[in-house]
Write a protein that holds these residues in place. Structure first.
Motif, PDB file in Angstrom:
ATOM      1  N   ASP A  42      -4.775 -21.396  -3.443  1.00 41.81           N
ATOM      2  CA  ASP A  42      -6.231 -21.227  -3.281  1.00 41.81           C
ATOM      3  C   ASP A  42      -7.015 -22.486  -3.643  1.00 41.81           C
ATOM      4  O   ASP A  42      -8.222 -22.425  -3.876  1.00 41.81           O
ATOM      5  CB  ASP A  42      -6.711 -20.010  -4.086  1.00 41.81           C
ATOM      6  CG  ASP A  42      -6.357 -20.122  -5.567  1.00 41.81           C
ATOM      7  OD1 ASP A  42      -5.944 -21.216  -6.006  1.00 41.81           O
ATOM      8  OD2 ASP A  42      -6.491 -19.120  -6.287  1.00 41.81           O
ATOM      9  N   HIS A  49      -2.360 -15.650  -6.428  1.00 37.03           N
ATOM     10  CA  HIS A  49      -3.492 -16.567  -6.486  1.00 37.03           C
ATOM     11  C   HIS A  49      -3.307 -17.488  -7.683  1.00 37.03           C
ATOM     12  O   HIS A  49      -3.320 -17.034  -8.822  1.00 37.03           O
ATOM     13  CB  HIS A  49      -4.810 -15.796  -6.632  1.00 37.03           C
ATOM     14  CG  HIS A  49      -5.152 -14.994  -5.416  1.00 37.03           C
ATOM     15  ND1 HIS A  49      -6.391 -14.509  -5.162  1.00 37.03           N
ATOM     16  CD2 HIS A  49      -4.392 -14.619  -4.357  1.00 37.03           C
ATOM     17  CE1 HIS A  49      -6.404 -13.850  -4.016  1.00 37.03           C
ATOM     18  NE2 HIS A  49      -5.187 -13.897  -3.515  1.00 37.03           N
ATOM     19  N   ASN A 103      -4.398 -16.280   4.009  1.00 39.22           N
ATOM     20  CA  ASN A 103      -5.487 -15.749   3.180  1.00 39.22           C
ATOM     21  C   ASN A 103      -5.819 -16.668   2.012  1.00 39.22           C
ATOM     22  O   ASN A 103      -6.985 -16.936   1.730  1.00 39.22           O
ATOM     23  CB  ASN A 103      -5.137 -14.340   2.688  1.00 39.22           C
ATOM     24  CG  ASN A 103      -3.854 -14.291   1.871  1.00 39.22           C
ATOM     25  OD1 ASN A 103      -2.946 -15.109   2.069  1.00 39.22           O
ATOM     26  ND2 ASN A 103      -3.761 -13.374   0.945  1.00 39.22           N
ATOM     27  N   HIS A 110      -2.560  -1.340  -5.022  1.00 35.03           N
ATOM     28  CA  HIS A 110      -1.254  -1.462  -4.389  1.00 35.03           C
ATOM     29  C   HIS A 110      -0.164  -1.032  -5.377  1.00 35.03           C
ATOM     30  O   HIS A 110      -0.439  -0.773  -6.546  1.00 35.03           O
ATOM     31  CB  HIS A 110      -1.014  -2.918  -3.966  1.00 35.03           C
ATOM     32  CG  HIS A 110      -1.845  -3.322  -2.792  1.00 35.03           C
ATOM     33  ND1 HIS A 110      -3.220  -3.439  -2.863  1.00 35.03           N
ATOM     34  CD2 HIS A 110      -1.509  -3.614  -1.512  1.00 35.03           C
ATOM     35  CE1 HIS A 110      -3.689  -3.792  -1.678  1.00 35.03           C
ATOM     36  NE2 HIS A 110      -2.668  -3.912  -0.838  1.00 35.03           N
ATOM     37  N   SER A 116      -6.616  -8.417  -5.012  1.00 37.54           N
ATOM     38  CA  SER A 116      -5.770  -8.031  -3.877  1.00 37.54           C
ATOM     39  C   SER A 116      -4.500  -7.283  -4.299  1.00 37.54           C
ATOM     40  O   SER A 116      -3.794  -6.747  -3.454  1.00 37.54           O
ATOM     41  CB  SER A 116      -5.405  -9.267  -3.053  1.00 37.54           C
ATOM     42  OG  SER A 116      -4.660 -10.164  -3.834  1.00 37.54           O
ATOM     43  N   LYS A 117      -4.202  -7.268  -5.592  1.00 36.79           N
ATOM     44  CA  LYS A 117      -3.042  -6.473  -6.047  1.00 36.79           C
ATOM     45  C   LYS A 117      -3.473  -5.049  -6.408  1.00 36.79           C
ATOM     46  O   LYS A 117      -2.671  -4.110  -6.360  1.00 36.79           O
ATOM     47  CB  LYS A 117      -2.398  -7.125  -7.279  1.00 36.79           C
ATOM     48  CG  LYS A 117      -1.714  -8.457  -6.983  1.00 36.79           C
ATOM     49  CD  LYS A 117      -1.074  -9.051  -8.246  1.00 36.79           C
ATOM     50  CE  LYS A 117      -0.507 -10.428  -7.949  1.00 36.79           C
ATOM     51  NZ  LYS A 117       0.064 -11.086  -9.149  1.00 36.79           N
ATOM     52  N   ARG A 156      -0.090 -12.367  -2.026  1.00 36.22           N
ATOM     53  CA  ARG A 156      -0.933 -11.888  -3.123  1.00 36.22           C
ATOM     54  C   ARG A 156      -0.951 -12.771  -4.358  1.00 36.22           C
ATOM     55  O   ARG A 156      -1.560 -12.432  -5.352  1.00 36.22           O
ATOM     56  CB  ARG A 156      -0.522 -10.471  -3.522  1.00 36.22           C
ATOM     57  CG  ARG A 156      -0.590  -9.576  -2.336  1.00 36.22           C
ATOM     58  CD  ARG A 156      -0.797  -8.135  -2.615  1.00 36.22           C
ATOM     59  NE  ARG A 156      -0.668  -7.446  -1.335  1.00 36.22           N
ATOM     60  CZ  ARG A 156      -1.648  -7.332  -0.467  1.00 36.22           C
ATOM     61  NH1 ARG A 156      -2.842  -7.798  -0.735  1.00 36.22           N
ATOM     62  NH2 ARG A 156      -1.436  -6.733   0.682  1.00 36.22           N
ATOM     63  N   THR A 173      -6.111  -9.439 -10.523  1.00 28.78           N
ATOM     64  CA  THR A 173      -6.153  -9.947  -9.142  1.00 28.78           C
ATOM     65  C   THR A 173      -6.604  -8.831  -8.191  1.00 28.78           C
ATOM     66  O   THR A 173      -5.878  -7.851  -7.993  1.00 28.78           O
ATOM     67  CB  THR A 173      -4.740 -10.417  -8.697  1.00 28.78           C
ATOM     68  OG1 THR A 173      -4.161 -11.189  -9.745  1.00 28.78           O
ATOM     69  CG2 THR A 173      -4.806 -11.218  -7.416  1.00 28.78           C
ATOM     70  N   ARG A 225       0.862  -1.177   0.000  1.00 36.18           N
ATOM     71  CA  ARG A 225       0.000   0.000   0.000  1.00 36.18           C
ATOM     72  C   ARG A 225       0.898   1.227   0.000  1.00 36.18           C
ATOM     73  O   ARG A 225       1.994   1.192   0.567  1.00 36.18           O
ATOM     74  CB  ARG A 225      -0.883   0.006   1.256  1.00 36.18           C
ATOM     75  CG  ARG A 225      -1.988  -1.032   1.191  1.00 36.18           C
ATOM     76  CD  ARG A 225      -2.689  -1.107   2.504  1.00 36.18           C
ATOM     77  NE  ARG A 225      -1.694  -1.324   3.565  1.00 36.18           N
ATOM     78  CZ  ARG A 225      -1.975  -1.816   4.767  1.00 36.18           C
ATOM     79  NH1 ARG A 225      -3.201  -2.131   5.070  1.00 36.18           N
ATOM     80  NH2 ARG A 225      -1.037  -1.982   5.673  1.00 36.18           N
ATOM     81  N   ALA A 246      -1.150 -12.017   3.998  1.00 33.63           N
ATOM     82  CA  ALA A 246      -1.515 -11.087   2.926  1.00 33.63           C
ATOM     83  C   ALA A 246      -0.770 -11.466   1.640  1.00 33.63           C
ATOM     84  O   ALA A 246      -0.398 -10.609   0.851  1.00 33.63           O
ATOM     85  CB  ALA A 246      -1.179  -9.658   3.340  1.00 33.63           C
TER      86      ALA A 246
END
Ligand code: TMP
Ligand code: ZN
Length: 406
Positions: free
Chosen positions: A108, A71, A130, A348, A344-345, A69, A342, A29, A67
């Motif tokens: 995942d 996947h 996660n 960021h 979650s990326k 990232r 993705t 972040r 966390a």
């Protein structure tokens, strides 16, 4: 500089230095920029067993955490490949009474979800909490641990021995490979197989795919080095198979000694590696020069495009893009953002180079003149999906095996 080989203790001689780097999947972040972890990304080969490996490593707990990232289900080609893998295991190795399969780093659940749906006994071992939760949501049994000797002993006590131990893009990530292989020895049934699919040094060198070199990839396997490693830990390499994932990987099958007859593919690929000089210092010297040439060509092209007032956007933010952008010193001034599917990326920054990651809509909303394809291993899937970009006059920039525009 040299270190002792993580497999055999021999001298590891450095052959390429990609400079000061951060964690490839460390997408951060904007407010966390101050807390980045840096290390020197350099690779060498062991003079004794030929295992190619990183000289410095990032501690494991910094790489895999809640966390994480990456996947594995992020592309259609991966989903198809791993569902097929699962079906293959169920038709071949998992046909006895109450079979049991363990996956090291199940991410995942891209592979094990198919096994779970079929009601076959399984266990995924996944330290990144996660992604482990995503696997559980698909009905996969998951143990949130690092796989090592202690974990393997625990699994055996609770579930018994495994018919298959599988890993995809995880075995080369584990620095304490000795503990991992001792764990495999404890957990694997007498007729079981240990199967893993990992990036291939032959592809990396052959295609100058230096972006496969990053903190998570501690080892860069060849058939020769995997065979030596198997021998050392009382296992036998009985099959190898080339697979198209991540630009060209190899699937290795190990069994207990004299349990299976090695397939001709093992000898064939060993011979091909000898012919190519895949354990020769001159090969790596050439690779080092090729890497520098690609960097020079890519930076020159991006600067020319900027000077002409045209726009470039990055496409796909795999871990690989961290190595490329940091090694080539490509920042938001040359590539203002990278789009990636993705969630979650998104929002960021790529670690080190601080290029923002945005959703694919940001690309489609206002097409640039050029798209720099970092996810080049998914070129076909992406270019088909983004046909409208080319129809609108857009062009793709690729840097593997050399810098070119299509
Ligand atoms: P991977 O090859 O390591 O799976 O990484 C591919 C990256 O590219 C991943 O972050 C997802 C992204 N990607 C897209 O953004 N769009 C796509 O169509 C595909 C196939 C991948
Ligand atoms: Zn060694």
């Amino acid at each position: 500089m040299y270190i002792n080989c993580r497999v055999c203790g021999g001298n590891v001689q450095e052959f390429v230095d990609l400079g000061r780097q951060t964690m490839a999947n460390g997408f951060l972040r904007p407010e966390d920029v101050e807390r980045e972890y840096f290390f020197r990304l350099a690779v060498g080969m062991c003079e004794l067993c030929t295992m190619v490996q990183l000289l410095e490593e990032v501690p494991q707990h910094l790489r895999y955490h809640d966390a994480y990232r990456y996947h594995a289900s992020g592309s259609e080609s991966h989903r198809k490949h791993f569902a097929q893998n699962a079906r293959r295991f169920m038709e071949s190795e998992l046909t006895g009474p109450d079979p049991f399969i363990v996956e090291i780093g199940c991410n995942d659940g891209v592979m094990l979800s198919t096994i779970a749906q079929a009601g076959v006994r399984h266990l995924g071992v996944e330290p990144a909490g996660n992604v482990a939760e995503l696997a559980k949501a698909k009905g996969v049994q998951v143990l949130s641990e690092f796989f090592d000797l202690a974990t393997a002993t625990e699994i055996r006590a609770e579930h018994g021995r495994a018919d298959v131990i599988f890993g995809a893009n995880t075995i080369c990530h584990i620095a304490d490979i000795e503990s991992l292989l001792l764990g495999v020895d404890v957990l694997l049934g007498p007729d079981g197989v240990f199967v893993f699919e990992e990036p291939y040094l032959g592809t990396i060198v052959g295609r100058t795919a230096f972006d496969q070199i990053y903190d998570e990839h501690i080892f860069y396997f060849t058939v020769r080095s995997v065979q030596a490693m198997a021998d050392r830990f009382g296992l036998e390499l009985v099959d190898v198979e080339r697979i198209p994932l991540h630009g060209g990987e190899i699937r290795y099958t190990l069994a207990r000694p004299s349990k299976r007859t090695p397939t001709p593919a093992v000898g064939d690929l060993l011979a091909a590696e000898r012919t190519r000089g895949l354990a020769e210092p001159e090969t790596f010297e050439r690779f080092g020069h090729d890497v520098e040439r690609v960097r020079g060509d890519l930076v020159t092209l991006l600067r020319e495009i900027r000077a002409e007032g045209r726009r470039v956007v990055g496409y796909g933010a795999p871990g690989k893009c961290t190595t490329v952008t940091n090694y080539c010193e490509i920042g938001p001034d040359l590539v203002p953002f990278i789009c990636d599917s993705t969630p979650s990326k998104q929002g960021h920054l790529v670690s080190g180079s601080h290029i923002p990651v945005r959703p694919p809509e940001a690309f489609a909303h206002d097409y640039p003149d050029f798209a720099l394809l970092f996810a080049w291993n998914h070129a076909e899937e992406i270019m088909t999906k983004e046909k409208a970009f080319r129809d609108a006059g857009g062009k793709w920039i690729l840097y593997v095996p050399d810098v070119h525009i299509i």
